[in-house]
Design a protein around this motif. Structure first.
Motif, short mmCIF file in Angstrom:
data_model
loop_
_atom_site.label_atom_id
_atom_site.label_comp_id
_atom_site.label_asym_id
_atom_site.label_seq_id
_atom_site.Cartn_x
_atom_site.Cartn_y
_atom_site.Cartn_z
N ASP A 124 4.89 1.07 -7.27
CA ASP A 124 3.58 1.62 -6.93
C ASP A 124 2.98 0.92 -5.71
O ASP A 124 3.57 -0.02 -5.16
CB ASP A 124 2.63 1.60 -8.13
CG ASP A 124 2.20 0.21 -8.57
OD1 ASP A 124 2.38 -0.79 -7.82
OD2 ASP A 124 1.65 0.10 -9.68
N ARG A 125 1.81 1.35 -5.30
CA ARG A 125 1.17 0.82 -4.09
C ARG A 125 0.78 -0.66 -4.20
O ARG A 125 0.52 -1.31 -3.21
CB ARG A 125 -0.09 1.64 -3.77
CG ARG A 125 0.21 3.06 -3.35
CD ARG A 125 -1.06 3.76 -2.89
NE ARG A 125 -0.87 5.18 -2.67
CZ ARG A 125 -0.38 5.72 -1.56
NH1 ARG A 125 -0.03 4.95 -0.56
NH2 ARG A 125 -0.26 7.03 -1.45
N LYS A 126 0.76 -1.18 -5.43
CA LYS A 126 0.40 -2.58 -5.63
C LYS A 126 1.63 -3.48 -5.74
O LYS A 126 1.51 -4.68 -5.97
CB LYS A 126 -0.45 -2.71 -6.88
CG LYS A 126 -1.78 -1.99 -6.76
CD LYS A 126 -2.55 -2.02 -8.05
CE LYS A 126 -3.81 -1.17 -7.89
NZ LYS A 126 -4.32 -0.71 -9.15
N GLY A 127 2.83 -2.89 -5.62
CA GLY A 127 4.06 -3.67 -5.68
C GLY A 127 4.65 -3.79 -7.06
O GLY A 127 5.60 -4.55 -7.26
N ASN A 128 4.11 -3.05 -8.03
CA ASN A 128 4.64 -3.10 -9.40
C ASN A 128 5.80 -2.14 -9.56
O ASN A 128 5.72 -0.99 -9.12
CB ASN A 128 3.55 -2.71 -10.40
CG ASN A 128 2.34 -3.60 -10.31
OD1 ASN A 128 2.45 -4.81 -10.35
ND2 ASN A 128 1.18 -3.00 -10.16
N VAL A 129 6.87 -2.61 -10.21
CA VAL A 129 7.99 -1.73 -10.54
C VAL A 129 7.53 -0.90 -11.73
O VAL A 129 7.33 -1.44 -12.82
CB VAL A 129 9.27 -2.53 -10.88
CG1 VAL A 129 10.40 -1.58 -11.24
CG2 VAL A 129 9.66 -3.43 -9.72
N GLY A 176 0.79 -1.22 0.00
CA GLY A 176 0.00 0.00 0.00
C GLY A 176 0.82 1.27 0.00
O GLY A 176 0.26 2.37 -0.07
N GLU A 177 2.14 1.15 0.06
CA GLU A 177 3.03 2.31 0.02
C GLU A 177 3.62 2.45 -1.39
O GLU A 177 3.76 1.48 -2.12
CB GLU A 177 4.20 2.14 1.01
CG GLU A 177 3.79 1.89 2.43
CD GLU A 177 3.43 3.15 3.17
OE1 GLU A 177 4.13 4.15 3.01
OE2 GLU A 177 2.41 3.14 3.90
N VAL A 178 3.99 3.67 -1.75
CA VAL A 178 4.81 3.91 -2.93
C VAL A 178 6.25 3.86 -2.42
O VAL A 178 6.57 4.50 -1.41
CB VAL A 178 4.50 5.28 -3.56
CG1 VAL A 178 5.47 5.59 -4.69
CG2 VAL A 178 3.06 5.31 -4.06
#
Length: 178
Positions: free
Chosen positions: A148-153, A23-25
């Motif tokens: 991003d907040r979803k864990g995507n680079v 949930g964090e950037v």
């Protein structure tokens, strides 16, 4: 595999489960204390202070694989960062980012945003151009990965891209991804 299945040790010896960053950037940066790019710590700290309350995290990963520019112990590195740049974001233990001993996090990051792609004039990796280098290796200190907040680079930034240059991108991610 995702970034959230990984962990690292911080300079103080504490283990950081990256799952706690859901949930964090997140901005992940390999750093060095004796590099011409070391002053980027100041802008990194400015970004951290500006956006941490909006769900933004930075983790610095000191690395001595580029010209021996991070020779100190974990304690010396943290002292340098604190005394010279008032760094308050987490600093990991000294880490290898390339080669067989590369930290699993960096193996993952490199697989998600390989360096066989070209950086544009703003220093953002362009996935269409594959003639820059032949491997996903980190090329130098202060390569930056934005997650991003979803864990995507979502971005890999060249070492020469100053943290202030990516502030708009960070601001958009912390605002749009809630």
């Amino acid at each position: 595999m995702s970034i959230y299945s990984l962990k690292t040790k911080l300079s103080n010896g504490e283990e950081l489960q990256l799952e706690t960053l859901k949930g964090e950037v997140v901005l992940i940066v390999n750093t060095a204390s004796q590099c011409g790019l070391t002053p980027q710590y100041e802008e990194l700290e400015t970004l951290y202070k500006a956006y941490t309350e909006k769900g933004f995290e930075i983790i610095g990963f000191p690395c001595d694989q580029f010209g021996g520019q991070e020779p100190g112990t974990d304690e010396e590195i943290m002292e340098f960062c604190t005394m010279n740049f008032d760094v308050s974001f987490p600093i990991a233990q000294k880490t290898e980012v390339n080669g067989e001993a590369a930290h699993p996090l960096y193996q993952y990051l490199r697989s998600q945003a390989p360096a066989d792609e070209k950086f544009d004039e703003a220093g953002v990796l362009q996935r269409e151009d594959r003639d820059m280098v032949e491997s996903s290796d980190i090329q130098w200190n202060f390569t930056k990965f934005l997650i991003d907040r979803k864990g995507n680079v979502v971005h890999r930034f060249a070492p020469t891209v100053k943290p202030a240059q990516i502030e708009t991108t960070i601001e958009q991610l912390v605002t749009d991804d809630k």
